[in-house]
Design a protein around this motif. Structure first.
Motif, PDB file in Angstrom:
ATOM      1  N   LEU A 231     -75.651 -64.251  10.037  1.00 14.61           N
ATOM      2  CA  LEU A 231     -75.070 -64.534  11.354  1.00 14.61           C
ATOM      3  C   LEU A 231     -76.050 -65.289  12.242  1.00 14.61           C
ATOM      4  O   LEU A 231     -75.657 -66.200  12.981  1.00 14.61           O
ATOM      5  N   LEU A 232     -77.328 -64.912  12.188  1.00 11.27           N
ATOM      6  CA  LEU A 232     -78.336 -65.599  13.002  1.00 11.27           C
ATOM      7  C   LEU A 232     -78.467 -67.063  12.579  1.00 11.27           C
ATOM      8  O   LEU A 232     -78.595 -67.955  13.424  1.00 11.27           O
ATOM      9  N   LYS A 233     -78.426 -67.308  11.272  1.00 11.91           N
ATOM     10  CA  LYS A 233     -78.552 -68.690  10.781  1.00 11.91           C
ATOM     11  C   LYS A 233     -77.380 -69.555  11.228  1.00 11.91           C
ATOM     12  O   LYS A 233     -77.561 -70.723  11.597  1.00 11.91           O
ATOM     13  N   THR A 234     -76.170 -68.977  11.195  1.00  9.57           N
ATOM     14  CA  THR A 234     -74.983 -69.755  11.581  1.00  9.57           C
ATOM     15  C   THR A 234     -74.869 -69.929  13.097  1.00  9.57           C
ATOM     16  O   THR A 234     -74.051 -70.734  13.556  1.00  9.57           O
ATOM     17  N   SER A 235     -75.683 -69.185  13.874  1.00  7.29           N
ATOM     18  CA  SER A 235     -75.607 -69.261  15.342  1.00  7.29           C
ATOM     19  C   SER A 235     -76.501 -70.347  15.932  1.00  7.29           C
ATOM     20  O   SER A 235     -76.430 -70.617  17.133  1.00  7.29           O
ATOM     21  N   ILE A 236     -77.375 -70.945  15.132  1.00  8.06           N
ATOM     22  CA  ILE A 236     -78.290 -71.987  15.632  1.00  8.06           C
ATOM     23  C   ILE A 236     -77.517 -73.287  15.833  1.00  8.06           C
ATOM     24  O   ILE A 236     -76.760 -73.686  14.947  1.00  8.06           O
ATOM     25  N   PRO A 237     -77.697 -73.964  16.988  1.00  9.82           N
ATOM     26  CA  PRO A 237     -78.493 -73.601  18.170  1.00  9.82           C
ATOM     27  C   PRO A 237     -77.810 -72.505  18.994  1.00  9.82           C
ATOM     28  O   PRO A 237     -76.587 -72.459  19.069  1.00  9.82           O
ATOM     29  N   PHE A 238     -78.624 -71.646  19.582  1.00 12.22           N
ATOM     30  CA  PHE A 238     -78.103 -70.485  20.304  1.00 12.22           C
ATOM     31  C   PHE A 238     -77.557 -70.906  21.670  1.00 12.22           C
ATOM     32  O   PHE A 238     -78.245 -71.585  22.444  1.00 12.22           O
ATOM     33  N   CYS A 239     -76.325 -70.497  21.967  1.00 14.15           N
ATOM     34  CA  CYS A 239     -75.723 -70.722  23.288  1.00 14.15           C
ATOM     35  C   CYS A 239     -75.972 -69.466  24.130  1.00 14.15           C
ATOM     36  O   CYS A 239     -75.468 -68.388  23.793  1.00 14.15           O
ATOM     37  N   VAL A 240     -76.755 -69.588  25.189  1.00 14.49           N
ATOM     38  CA  VAL A 240     -77.192 -68.389  25.910  1.00 14.49           C
ATOM     39  C   VAL A 240     -76.847 -68.439  27.399  1.00 14.49           C
ATOM     40  O   VAL A 240     -76.652 -69.500  27.979  1.00 14.49           O
ATOM     41  N   VAL A 241     -76.786 -67.243  27.955  1.00 14.43           N
ATOM     42  CA  VAL A 241     -76.627 -67.035  29.398  1.00 14.43           C
ATOM     43  C   VAL A 241     -77.703 -66.055  29.816  1.00 14.43           C
ATOM     44  O   VAL A 241     -77.930 -65.051  29.136  1.00 14.43           O
ATOM     45  N   GLY A 242     -78.391 -66.338  30.914  1.00 13.89           N
ATOM     46  CA  GLY A 242     -79.422 -65.433  31.418  1.00 13.89           C
ATOM     47  C   GLY A 242     -79.062 -64.901  32.794  1.00 13.89           C
ATOM     48  O   GLY A 242     -78.437 -65.599  33.593  1.00 13.89           O
ATOM     49  N   SER A 243     -79.433 -63.662  33.059  1.00  8.24           N
ATOM     50  CA  SER A 243     -79.228 -63.079  34.385  1.00  8.24           C
ATOM     51  C   SER A 243     -80.091 -61.837  34.517  1.00  8.24           C
ATOM     52  O   SER A 243     -80.277 -61.095  33.548  1.00  8.24           O
ATOM     53  N   ASN A 244     -80.625 -61.625  35.718  1.00  8.12           N
ATOM     54  CA  ASN A 244     -81.422 -60.429  35.987  1.00  8.12           C
ATOM     55  C   ASN A 244     -80.694 -59.462  36.922  1.00  8.12           C
ATOM     56  O   ASN A 244     -81.273 -58.476  37.369  1.00  8.12           O
ATOM     57  N   GLN A 245     -79.433 -59.760  37.215  1.00  5.17           N
ATOM     58  CA  GLN A 245     -78.661 -58.933  38.140  1.00  5.17           C
ATOM     59  C   GLN A 245     -77.843 -57.895  37.376  1.00  5.17           C
ATOM     60  O   GLN A 245     -77.245 -58.203  36.346  1.00  5.17           O
ATOM     61  N   PRO A 269     -72.291 -59.934  22.673  1.00  2.00           N
ATOM     62  CA  PRO A 269     -72.279 -61.022  21.685  1.00  2.00           C
ATOM     63  C   PRO A 269     -70.987 -61.826  21.662  1.00  2.00           C
ATOM     64  O   PRO A 269     -70.961 -62.933  21.132  1.00  2.00           O
ATOM     65  N   GLU A 270     -69.912 -61.289  22.253  1.00  2.00           N
ATOM     66  CA  GLU A 270     -68.660 -62.048  22.320  1.00  2.00           C
ATOM     67  C   GLU A 270     -68.700 -63.086  23.441  1.00  2.00           C
ATOM     68  O   GLU A 270     -67.912 -64.038  23.435  1.00  2.00           O
ATOM     69  N   HIS A 271     -69.628 -62.897  24.389  1.00  6.42           N
ATOM     70  CA  HIS A 271     -69.720 -63.826  25.522  1.00  6.42           C
ATOM     71  C   HIS A 271     -70.744 -64.931  25.293  1.00  6.42           C
ATOM     72  O   HIS A 271     -70.560 -66.050  25.773  1.00  6.42           O
ATOM     73  N   ASN A 272     -71.849 -64.622  24.597  1.00  4.11           N
ATOM     74  CA  ASN A 272     -72.882 -65.636  24.349  1.00  4.11           C
ATOM     75  C   ASN A 272     -73.823 -65.133  23.247  1.00  4.11           C
ATOM     76  O   ASN A 272     -73.658 -64.033  22.723  1.00  4.11           O
ATOM     77  N   ASP A 273     -74.821 -65.960  22.910  1.00  2.25           N
ATOM     78  CA  ASP A 273     -75.739 -65.657  21.794  1.00  2.25           C
ATOM     79  C   ASP A 273     -77.066 -65.052  22.251  1.00  2.25           C
ATOM     80  O   ASP A 273     -78.055 -65.111  21.520  1.00  2.25           O
ATOM     81  N   PHE A 274     -77.099 -64.477  23.461  1.00  2.00           N
ATOM     82  CA  PHE A 274     -78.362 -63.938  23.979  1.00  2.00           C
ATOM     83  C   PHE A 274     -78.939 -62.875  23.046  1.00  2.00           C
ATOM     84  O   PHE A 274     -80.125 -62.905  22.704  1.00  2.00           O
ATOM     85  N   LEU A 275     -78.104 -61.913  22.629  1.00  2.00           N
ATOM     86  CA  LEU A 275     -78.579 -60.837  21.748  1.00  2.00           C
ATOM     87  C   LEU A 275     -79.077 -61.392  20.420  1.00  2.00           C
ATOM     88  O   LEU A 275     -80.071 -60.918  19.863  1.00  2.00           O
ATOM     89  N   LYS A 276     -78.395 -62.407  19.912  1.00  2.00           N
ATOM     90  CA  LYS A 276     -78.804 -63.015  18.646  1.00  2.00           C
ATOM     91  C   LYS A 276     -80.156 -63.711  18.788  1.00  2.00           C
ATOM     92  O   LYS A 276     -81.013 -63.618  17.902  1.00  2.00           O
ATOM     93  N   LEU A 277     -80.353 -64.393  19.909  1.00  2.00           N
ATOM     94  CA  LEU A 277     -81.632 -65.063  20.143  1.00  2.00           C
ATOM     95  C   LEU A 277     -82.763 -64.049  20.227  1.00  2.00           C
ATOM     96  O   LEU A 277     -83.830 -64.230  19.618  1.00  2.00           O
ATOM     97  N   ARG A 278     -82.537 -62.960  20.964  1.00  2.00           N
ATOM     98  CA  ARG A 278     -83.580 -61.931  21.094  1.00  2.00           C
ATOM     99  C   ARG A 278     -83.838 -61.256  19.755  1.00  2.00           C
ATOM    100  O   ARG A 278     -84.996 -60.996  19.389  1.00  2.00           O
ATOM    101  N   THR A 279     -82.775 -60.973  18.996  1.00  2.00           N
ATOM    102  CA  THR A 279     -82.944 -60.363  17.677  1.00  2.00           C
ATOM    103  C   THR A 279     -83.732 -61.275  16.753  1.00  2.00           C
ATOM    104  O   THR A 279     -84.618 -60.828  16.021  1.00  2.00           O
TER     105      THR A 279
END
Length: 364
Positions: A231-245, A269-279
């Motif tokens: 799954l990580l390989k097929t997710s590249i490039p990672f589409c991410v969203v960041g927020s500290n709120q 993970p259904e909204h973006n690839d943030f978890l995949k990028l961190r993993t």
């Protein structure tokens, strides 16, 4: 007669027929945990793509508490700067010395032709410093500031890679592990994300850009890990969203972005690839370091040794020789000055003795 003390009995901690070297990995683990880990992450991309927010989201820390964002007039002639922030993170007794290298000013100026020269120089300087330390006498406490991974942020507002993206990645792909990241993925629909991902991968292949490829899972790994790697390989490039709120959604607090139509959850993970990028970053941190050591650094080291060793070492030796020559010249000048002063004093002494002799003759 004194009573003899019985000898202390040593019991074999292992079962008969078992030597015990199977515990060596545990010793390495304890030693590694005690020593701690070092990792250097570089983030590169145009201003306003959420690089700082994503880094703070990834490591749950605030690396940029007092950041000042320059105005448009200041950006016209602005050059690329290098800002390295180091933070000590501890989790369940494991210490990580994380250095995040930011590159404010990248892609901001009107003429971006040479905007990445500063970044390349910084990467080379860290290799040079490590080579110098490794070649020195005290090699026990070498600090590894080599860049192990580069998150390259790609704008979601185009139709793929820009010329600057292509030129920059081609310039550094033999020096550092590149992980392409599509920033602000909440501006794209799911179909637009897949289309943009495919377009970027096609352009990366077309321009022969070498990005970081995750290693295949070993055959003895469990099925969950194999599926995760796939799954990580097929997710590249990672589409991410960041927020500290922290936002309340469905009765629980989540980190995300609140919009009139709903909430984008950062760690969903259904909204973006943030978890995949961190993993990917956490589970392959050791591999990123090994590729840096065995591939990029060894290439740099062999090239430098072909040219006659470390440039900085040569420069330092040349500086030492120059200082010695200057010291010797200064010593000669001092000796000549002392010799002149001694000669003058000798002449004055002789002149004084002559005058006293003349005066004595007149008196007689």
């Amino acid at each position: 007669m004194a009573k003899q003390q019985p000898a202390e009995k040593f019991t074999n901690p292992e079962t008969p027929g078992y030597v015990g070297f199977a515990n060596l990995p545990n010793q390495v683990h304890r030693k590694s945990v005690k020593k701690g880990f070092e990792f250097t992450l570089m983030v590169v991309g145009e201003s306003g793509l959420g690089k700082s927010t994503l880094i703070n989201s990834l490591f749950l820390t605030d690396l940029y508490p007092e950041r000042i964002i320059p105005g448009a007039a200041e950006k016209i002639e602005r050059t690329v700067q290098i800002e390295a922030s180091t933070v000590e993170i501890e989790e369940r007794g494991v210490k990580l010395r994380l250095t995040v290298v930011d590159t404010p000013g990248y892609g901001d100026a009107i003429n971006c032709r040479d905007c990445f020269r500063t970044i390349i120089s910084y990467i080379d300087e860290q290799f040079e410093r490590y080579l110098h330390d490794e070649s020195g006498l005290n090699r026990r406490h070498i600090v590894d500031n080599r860049v192990h991974c580069c998150f390259y942020f790609i704008s979601p507002f185009g139709h793929g890679l820009k010329p600057l993206d292509v030129e920059f990645m081609k310039a550094i792909h033999n020096k550092v592990n590149i992980v392409p990241v599509i920033a602000k993925a909440d501006t794209l629909t799911l179909k637009e994300r897949e289309r943009l991902k495919k377009r970027i991968l096609d352009e990366i292949e077309e321009h022969s850009i070498k990005i970081y490829h995750l290693p295949d899972a070993e055959s003895d790994e469990d099925e969950d890990f194999k599926e995760q790697t796939r799954l990580l390989k097929t997710s590249i490039p990672f589409c991410v969203v960041g927020s500290n709120q922290l936002i309340e959604a469905k009765g629980k607090k989540v980190r995300g972005r609140l919009y009139p139509w709903g909430v984008v959850e950062v760690e969903n993970p259904e909204h973006n690839d943030f978890l995949k990028l961190r993993t990917m970053l956490i589970t392959h941190m050791q591999d990123l370091q090994e590729v840096t050591q065995d591939l990029h650094y060894e290439n740099f080291r062999s090239e430098r040794l072909k040219k006659g060793g470390s440039r900085k070492v040569e420069d330092e030796d040349a500086n030492k020789d120059q200082i010695l020559l200057e010291k010797e010249a200064e010593l000669r000048r001092m000796q000549e000055m002392i010799a002149r002063m001694q000669a003058q004093m000798q002449m004055q002494r002789q002149g004084g003795e002559g005058d006293s002799a003349v005066a004595h003759g007149h008196k007689v």
